[in-house]
Design an enzyme around this catalytic site. Structure first.
Site, mmCIF file in Angstrom:
data_model
loop_
_atom_site.group_PDB
_atom_site.id
_atom_site.type_symbol
_atom_site.label_atom_id
_atom_site.label_comp_id
_atom_site.label_asym_id
_atom_site.label_seq_id
_atom_site.Cartn_x
_atom_site.Cartn_y
_atom_site.Cartn_z
ATOM 1 N N ARG A 63 46.536 14.431 62.495
ATOM 2 C CA ARG A 63 45.151 14.285 62.963
ATOM 3 C C ARG A 63 44.874 15.366 63.991
ATOM 4 O O ARG A 63 45.463 15.367 65.080
ATOM 5 C CB ARG A 63 44.918 12.908 63.592
ATOM 6 C CG ARG A 63 45.179 11.733 62.659
ATOM 7 C CD ARG A 63 44.724 10.416 63.291
ATOM 8 N NE ARG A 63 45.295 9.259 62.620
ATOM 9 C CZ ARG A 63 44.828 8.733 61.497
ATOM 10 N NH1 ARG A 63 43.790 9.292 60.898
ATOM 11 N NH2 ARG A 63 45.402 7.668 60.951
ATOM 12 N N HIS A 89 54.475 12.233 58.417
ATOM 13 C CA HIS A 89 54.028 11.739 59.716
ATOM 14 C C HIS A 89 54.847 12.335 60.862
ATOM 15 O O HIS A 89 54.554 12.104 62.036
ATOM 16 C CB HIS A 89 54.130 10.200 59.727
ATOM 17 C CG HIS A 89 53.415 9.537 60.843
ATOM 18 N ND1 HIS A 89 54.059 8.846 61.843
ATOM 19 C CD2 HIS A 89 52.083 9.442 61.123
ATOM 20 C CE1 HIS A 89 53.172 8.352 62.692
ATOM 21 N NE2 HIS A 89 51.971 8.700 62.282
#
Length: 689
Positions: free
Chosen positions: A373, A433
């Site tokens: 993100r 991730h």
């Protein structure tokens, strides 16, 4: 067997209640209490879009779901969810009413169409004409016409219109509130300079309804807000002719057609209009139909206007420079020693500075970094683009499947590729991730590598409010392992297990981090059984993985001291046969506790890791994750000290127990607030002049 675990989704609601507790706490500054209401609302929206939607889908696959959810029937969990949410919504409404009274004491008022002054009425009419009207599209509703498409996350004004002489005959309409374009809040003029008046966009529109519908001849309008939350999950098709990016784009389009999972409305809404909407949306008693207050989409209140004059930001809420990086090139420092940055106490600047230095350094040949993100105006991306322009080879692993960031990451992909960055998009069926970066330079025919491993996203905006750790290092073992991870990401068809098996300095997922964690716990169990000291401290956002919870139970039964700091989901429950009860707390404060840390006593050798992975099955088995071992003596002590500070919190720490009561820890008369104490601990490391 089911009483050995708390249901995952119910424990998540308990976490969101802790957020609501912050809004209810009168010791929290008023503007932050409003922000916590916004966070609570946003959390709940995402919960219904993902988890509740998943529960409803799972009702068709009960056997599989029951196994994954600790023997809980989806229907039973959904019933519990509705009961808890309705109660929380009532507390939310009471809290908001109380906050508005406190705002009034500061001469801050939320105005509606009913209580405007003449001057404000003129202003609101003019503001609507100049700014709002071009973005307003009224839609008339008819009994025999299908319901128009309603956008998820949007707020709607439901309108009942009548003519006074035919009062029993109503026409209905809806208007989407264009807050994305115009913004949610309007500051109104006031004759009293000390008074602040704020009006919500939906009330601006409601005030102008006679103007909007003037050509229909209606003279009686009743309007109330509602919103629909939809299933946010989408499936990626198996068409080998389409790229992952194309599949994501298709999935985003299909998400817009997701089934409603929640219908929230103003409980004062016109009853006939409410029944009409429920019927048109094909909602039934099985769906979450939740009456609420006047205001919805409260997530916008996270950005409430800065109208609070009495609040001065305390020193403890300001970031400062890491003492070892002041007036020094980050590159030079981390080639000599490891640096641990703890956000948001330390400034995020060194991360961006390191990438900027690398972009300009003629000896740097390549940069490899993961991205999950990114900030909207990412300085990280700007530095990487500058590196490409200066002839460096830049590789970005961009996770296109980061939930709710899919669209922005597709845009970043296009921007990066246009600039010449090599963009990797991951491995089928496994999200990336891990938070990793490796920089390579050549000096005198010698390759030098350095970079960083983090518990949080490389996002300078969230680093101001998320508590995370980032290790800057030139450790050869860590850099070698990061390269192995990127080699796997470059060749997604590679046997992941074989390729990552040789990682020695990083614990990596899938598979190997779980194995190493179990080995560490087994070692502590052996020590406890031998009557020697055995202890572990785990800090994570969520604890729901069944096999690891059962391993914790085994350790507690053997007498291992287990201390847990879990922000959100917590499925473990203390059992009667535990020799040592598990001590578990959750800290919810101004900063979001986001760091994942693992500490194992290991016969006094103390193994400490910082990690990107939560203790959830999805992280450990279905994602690429990484944990870095802290080896430098001073940093090991620092991380351990920070864990102990949190374990001693008696202001913002809540006890995690089977009943999910969220009772505060009350140990000792002297207040000890871990986020404030963390600031002082780290600030005291700065040498006095």
């Amino acid at each position: 067997m089911s009483n050995q675990f708390n249901p995952r989704d119910v424990t998540w609601l308990a976490f969101n209640e802790r957020v609501l507790q912050e809004a209810m706490d009168e010791n929290v500054p008023l503007h932050l209490r409003i922000r916590f209401l916004g966070i609570f609302s946003n959390n709940l929206d995402e919960f219904f879009r993902v988890r509740v939607a998943g529960l409803k889908r799972a009702m068709d696959f009960k056997d599989k779901f029951i196994t994954e959810s600790f023997y809980q029937q989806p229907t039973k969990i959904l019933q519990q969810i509705n009961e808890v949410v309705i109660k929380q919504q009532q507390n939310f409404s009471k809290t908001w009413k109380k906050i508005q009274l406190e705002m009034a004491d500061q001469k801050i008022f939320i105005k509606t169409a009913a209580n405007l002054t003449e001057e404000q009425k003129i202003f609101v009419s003019a503001y609507f004409d100049e700014t709002v009207e071009s973005n307003v599209i009224p839609i008339l509703l008819h009994e025999n016409s299908p319901m128009p498409y309603l956008r998820d996350k949007s707020l709607y004004l439901g309108i009942a219109m009548r003519k006074k002489e035919f009062h029993y005959e109503s026409k209905y309409a809806i208007i989407e509130i264009p807050s994305r374009v115009v913004g949610r809040f309007v500051l109104l003029p006031s004759q009293d300079k000390n008074e602040k008046n704020v009006m919500l966009l939906e009330d601006v529109i409601a005030f102008n309804l006679p103007h909007i519908f003037s050509y229909f001849g209606y003279d009686d309008f009743v309007s109330h807000c509602f919103k629909v939350t939809k299933d946010a999950e989408f499936d990626l098709d198996n068409d080998i002719k389409t790229t992952l990016a194309e599949k994501i784009e298709k999935g985003i389009r299909s998400r817009r057609k997701g089934k409603p999972t929640r219908f929230v409305f103003d409980r004062e809404m016109d009853k006939a209009l409410l029944e009409f909407l429920i019927r048109k949306l094909h909602l039934t008693k099985k769906d979450s139909i939740i009456p609420g207050g006047k205001i919805h989409n409260f997530r916008h209140f996270m950005d409430f206007p800065e109208v609070f004059k009495t609040y001065t930001k305390p020193e403890e809420r300001t970031s400062f420079d890491h003492p070892e990086l002041v007036n020094k090139r980050v590159t030079d420092v981390i080639q000599k020693t490891d640096i641990l940055l703890t956000f948001p106490y330390h400034k995020y600047t060194p991360v961006i500075d390191l990438l900027r230095e690398s972009a300009m350094d003629p000896d740097v040949k390549s940069i490899q970094i993961t991205a999950y993100r990114l900030a909207s105006n990412s300085k990280i991306v700007n530095a990487l683009i500058n590196a490409v322009r200066n002839g460096k080879e830049v590789t970005v692993m961009l996770e296109l499947r980061a939930r709710f960031d899919e669209e922005s990451n597709l845009e970043w992909k296009q921007i990066l590729e246009q600039e010449g960055v090599k963009v990797l998009v991951g491995i089928p069926n496994k999200k990336v991730h891990a938070k990793l970066c490796v920089i390579k330079k050549r000096v005198h025919n010698k390759t030098i590598q350095y970079g960083f491993v983090s518990t949080g996203n490389f996002n300078e905006k969230t680093a101001k409010i998320y508590g995370d750790h980032l290790l800057m290092t030139s450790d050869r073992g860590i850099m070698a392992d990061i390269n192995k991870v990127f080699n796997v990401l470059r060749k997604p068809k590679t046997d992941i297990t074989a390729a990552l098996k040789s990682c020695k300095s990083l614990l990596v997922c899938p598979q190997f981090m779980r194995e190493k964690i179990i080995l560490h716990i087994d070692r502590e169990i052996e020590e406890a059984k031998a009557g020697r000291k055995a202890e572990m401290i785990i800090k994570t956002n969520s604890l729901s993985d069944r096999s690891l919870i059962e391993k914790l139970y085994e350790a507690a039964t053997a007498g291992v001291i287990i201390k847990l700091i879990v922000r959100g989901i917590y499925c473990a429950v203390n059992q009667k046969d535990f020799k040592q009860k598990i001590q578990a707390i959750s800290i919810v404060d101004e900063y979001l506790e986001h760091a994942r840390v693992m500490y194992f006593y290991n016969k006094g050798n103390e193994d400490i890791y910082i990690s990107s992975a939560d203790w959830m099955t999805r992280n450990l088995d279905y994602r690429i994750e990484a944990a870095a071992k802290i080896t430098q003596k001073n940093l090991k002590k620092e991380v351990k000290d920070l864990l102990e500070i949190q374990l001693n919190d008696n202001v913002k720490a809540r006890i995690l127990d089977k009943k999910l009561r969220n009772e505060y820890v009350n140990a000792g008369k002297t207040e000890f607030r871990s986020q404030i104490e963390t600031y002082h601990y780290l600030k005291n490391k700065i040498p006095k002049e």
